[in-house]
Design a protein around this motif. Structure first.
Motif, PDB file in Angstrom:
ATOM      1  N   GLU A   1      43.730  68.179  21.478  1.00 26.21           N
ATOM      2  CA  GLU A   1      45.092  68.611  21.162  1.00 26.21           C
ATOM      3  C   GLU A   1      45.184  70.136  21.130  1.00 26.21           C
ATOM      4  O   GLU A   1      46.169  70.715  21.608  1.00 26.21           O
ATOM      5  N   GLU A   2      44.164  70.797  20.588  1.00 29.82           N
ATOM      6  CA  GLU A   2      44.147  72.261  20.548  1.00 29.82           C
ATOM      7  C   GLU A   2      44.076  72.854  21.950  1.00 29.82           C
ATOM      8  O   GLU A   2      44.755  73.837  22.255  1.00 29.82           O
ATOM      9  N   VAL A   3      43.247  72.277  22.819  1.00 29.03           N
ATOM     10  CA  VAL A   3      43.163  72.744  24.203  1.00 29.03           C
ATOM     11  C   VAL A   3      44.517  72.567  24.884  1.00 29.03           C
ATOM     12  O   VAL A   3      45.031  73.475  25.545  1.00 29.03           O
ATOM     13  N   LYS A   4      45.112  71.397  24.713  1.00 29.49           N
ATOM     14  CA  LYS A   4      46.407  71.102  25.321  1.00 29.49           C
ATOM     15  C   LYS A   4      47.483  72.069  24.819  1.00 29.49           C
ATOM     16  O   LYS A   4      48.248  72.629  25.616  1.00 29.49           O
ATOM     17  N   THR A   5      47.537  72.305  23.528  1.00 28.84           N
ATOM     18  CA  THR A   5      48.521  73.206  22.937  1.00 28.84           C
ATOM     19  C   THR A   5      48.341  74.630  23.465  1.00 28.84           C
ATOM     20  O   THR A   5      49.319  75.307  23.801  1.00 28.84           O
ATOM     21  N   SER A   6      47.094  75.074  23.555  1.00 30.54           N
ATOM     22  CA  SER A   6      46.824  76.426  24.058  1.00 30.54           C
ATOM     23  C   SER A   6      47.284  76.576  25.502  1.00 30.54           C
ATOM     24  O   SER A   6      47.924  77.570  25.859  1.00 30.54           O
ATOM     25  N   LEU A   7      46.947  75.591  26.345  1.00 31.53           N
ATOM     26  CA  LEU A   7      47.345  75.668  27.748  1.00 31.53           C
ATOM     27  C   LEU A   7      48.865  75.593  27.903  1.00 31.53           C
ATOM     28  O   LEU A   7      49.444  76.291  28.742  1.00 31.53           O
ATOM     29  N   GLU A   8      49.509  74.769  27.097  1.00 34.38           N
ATOM     30  CA  GLU A   8      50.968  74.653  27.172  1.00 34.38           C
ATOM     31  C   GLU A   8      51.664  75.949  26.764  1.00 34.38           C
ATOM     32  O   GLU A   8      52.776  76.221  27.195  1.00 34.38           O
ATOM     33  N   SER A   9      50.997  76.756  25.929  1.00 37.08           N
ATOM     34  CA  SER A   9      51.583  78.037  25.534  1.00 37.08           C
ATOM     35  C   SER A   9      51.137  79.173  26.464  1.00 37.08           C
ATOM     36  O   SER A   9      51.470  80.332  26.233  1.00 37.08           O
ATOM     37  N   GLY A  10      50.378  78.835  27.504  1.00 37.19           N
ATOM     38  CA  GLY A  10      49.959  79.829  28.500  1.00 37.19           C
ATOM     39  C   GLY A  10      48.647  80.506  28.202  1.00 37.19           C
ATOM     40  O   GLY A  10      48.248  81.425  28.923  1.00 37.19           O
ATOM     41  N   ASP A  11      47.950  80.104  27.146  1.00 37.31           N
ATOM     42  CA  ASP A  11      46.658  80.697  26.791  1.00 37.31           C
ATOM     43  C   ASP A  11      45.519  79.886  27.395  1.00 37.31           C
ATOM     44  O   ASP A  11      45.530  78.658  27.355  1.00 37.31           O
ATOM     45  N   ASN A  12      44.527  80.584  27.947  1.00 36.19           N
ATOM     46  CA  ASN A  12      43.336  79.916  28.469  1.00 36.19           C
ATOM     47  C   ASN A  12      42.350  79.669  27.334  1.00 36.19           C
ATOM     48  O   ASN A  12      42.377  80.339  26.308  1.00 36.19           O
ATOM     49  N   VAL A  13      41.461  78.686  27.523  1.00 36.63           N
ATOM     50  CA  VAL A  13      40.442  78.348  26.525  1.00 36.63           C
ATOM     51  C   VAL A  13      39.074  78.555  27.163  1.00 36.63           C
ATOM     52  O   VAL A  13      38.765  77.949  28.189  1.00 36.63           O
ATOM     53  N   TYR A  14      38.249  79.416  26.561  1.00 38.93           N
ATOM     54  CA  TYR A  14      36.930  79.741  27.100  1.00 38.93           C
ATOM     55  C   TYR A  14      35.847  79.179  26.188  1.00 38.93           C
ATOM     56  O   TYR A  14      35.812  79.495  24.997  1.00 38.93           O
ATOM     57  N   LEU A  15      34.974  78.352  26.744  1.00 41.42           N
ATOM     58  CA  LEU A  15      33.855  77.779  26.000  1.00 41.42           C
ATOM     59  C   LEU A  15      32.566  78.245  26.669  1.00 41.42           C
ATOM     60  O   LEU A  15      32.157  77.704  27.701  1.00 41.42           O
ATOM     61  N   ARG A  16      31.938  79.245  26.076  1.00 40.66           N
ATOM     62  CA  ARG A  16      30.743  79.854  26.658  1.00 40.66           C
ATOM     63  C   ARG A  16      29.662  78.799  26.917  1.00 40.66           C
ATOM     64  O   ARG A  16      29.356  77.992  26.052  1.00 40.66           O
ATOM     65  N   GLY A  17      29.123  78.806  28.130  1.00 41.00           N
ATOM     66  CA  GLY A  17      28.067  77.878  28.508  1.00 41.00           C
ATOM     67  C   GLY A  17      28.573  76.524  28.974  1.00 41.00           C
ATOM     68  O   GLY A  17      27.814  75.699  29.465  1.00 41.00           O
ATOM     69  N   PHE A  18      29.881  76.276  28.840  1.00 40.55           N
ATOM     70  CA  PHE A  18      30.459  75.002  29.268  1.00 40.55           C
ATOM     71  C   PHE A  18      31.476  75.227  30.376  1.00 40.55           C
ATOM     72  O   PHE A  18      31.354  74.676  31.455  1.00 40.55           O
ATOM     73  N   GLY A  19      32.491  76.039  30.099  1.00 42.89           N
ATOM     74  CA  GLY A  19      33.494  76.319  31.110  1.00 42.89           C
ATOM     75  C   GLY A  19      34.788  76.791  30.499  1.00 42.89           C
ATOM     76  O   GLY A  19      34.878  77.024  29.299  1.00 42.89           O
ATOM     77  N   SER A  20      35.799  76.914  31.336  1.00 46.91           N
ATOM     78  CA  SER A  20      37.096  77.422  30.904  1.00 46.91           C
ATOM     79  C   SER A  20      38.201  76.466  31.316  1.00 46.91           C
ATOM     80  O   SER A  20      38.217  75.965  32.439  1.00 46.91           O
ATOM     81  N   PHE A  21      39.113  76.226  30.395  1.00 48.69           N
ATOM     82  CA  PHE A  21      40.338  75.499  30.689  1.00 48.69           C
ATOM     83  C   PHE A  21      41.375  76.578  30.944  1.00 48.69           C
ATOM     84  O   PHE A  21      41.641  77.404  30.063  1.00 48.69           O
ATOM     85  N   VAL A  22      41.941  76.606  32.137  1.00 43.31           N
ATOM     86  CA  VAL A  22      42.850  77.677  32.529  1.00 43.31           C
ATOM     87  C   VAL A  22      44.149  77.106  33.085  1.00 43.31           C
ATOM     88  O   VAL A  22      44.212  75.949  33.495  1.00 43.31           O
ATOM     89  N   VAL A  23      45.170  77.966  33.077  1.00 45.75           N
ATOM     90  CA  VAL A  23      46.453  77.624  33.683  1.00 45.75           C
ATOM     91  C   VAL A  23      46.482  78.284  35.054  1.00 45.75           C
ATOM     92  O   VAL A  23      46.336  79.498  35.163  1.00 45.75           O
ATOM     93  N   LYS A  24      46.636  77.473  36.108  1.00 42.10           N
ATOM     94  CA  LYS A  24      46.709  77.994  37.472  1.00 42.10           C
ATOM     95  C   LYS A  24      48.143  77.894  37.966  1.00 42.10           C
ATOM     96  O   LYS A  24      48.844  76.930  37.669  1.00 42.10           O
ATOM     97  N   THR A  25      48.534  78.874  38.745  1.00 41.12           N
ATOM     98  CA  THR A  25      49.879  78.879  39.324  1.00 41.12           C
ATOM     99  C   THR A  25      49.794  78.439  40.778  1.00 41.12           C
ATOM    100  O   THR A  25      49.008  78.982  41.551  1.00 41.12           O
TER     101      THR A  25
END
Length: 96
Positions: free
Chosen positions: A30-54
């Motif tokens: 839910e936190e990842v989803k909320t962050s992406l919906e507000s335009g913020d990317n989520v960075y998890l060092r050593g795992f990967g990044s959830f990003v918003v692409k245009t």
């Protein structure tokens, strides 16, 4: 592997109740989803990044009506794995 499998594995490894693990995973997602919906990317060092692409505007085709349509520019969620994650998959997963 499903979310239920992940919950069961984490519960077993950490000795936690499945309900607590389930709530933690649901809250994380839910936190990842909320962050992406507000335009913020989520960075998890050593795992990967959830990003918003245009995605740019493009022209598509409606085959059944034989017409062209404009598909407007839009944003989509995407995941970009960390380099160490990609290397681990490359070296440990057999090519099919």
């Amino acid at each position: 592997m499903t979310k239920a499998d992940i919950v069961a594995n984490i519960s077993e490894k950490l000795g936690m109740e499945k309900g607590d693990v389930q709530a933690t995973i649901e809250t994380f997602m839910e936190e990842v989803k909320t962050s992406l919906e507000s335009g913020d990317n989520v960075y998890l060092r050593g795992f990967g990044s959830f990003v918003v692409k245009t995605r740019a505007e493009k022209t598509g085709r409606n085959i059944s009506k034989n017409t062209t349509i404009k598909i407007p520019a839009h944003n989509i969620p995407a995941f970009k794995p960390a380099k160490i994650f990609v290397e681990g998959v490359k070296s440990n997963v057999e090519v099919k």
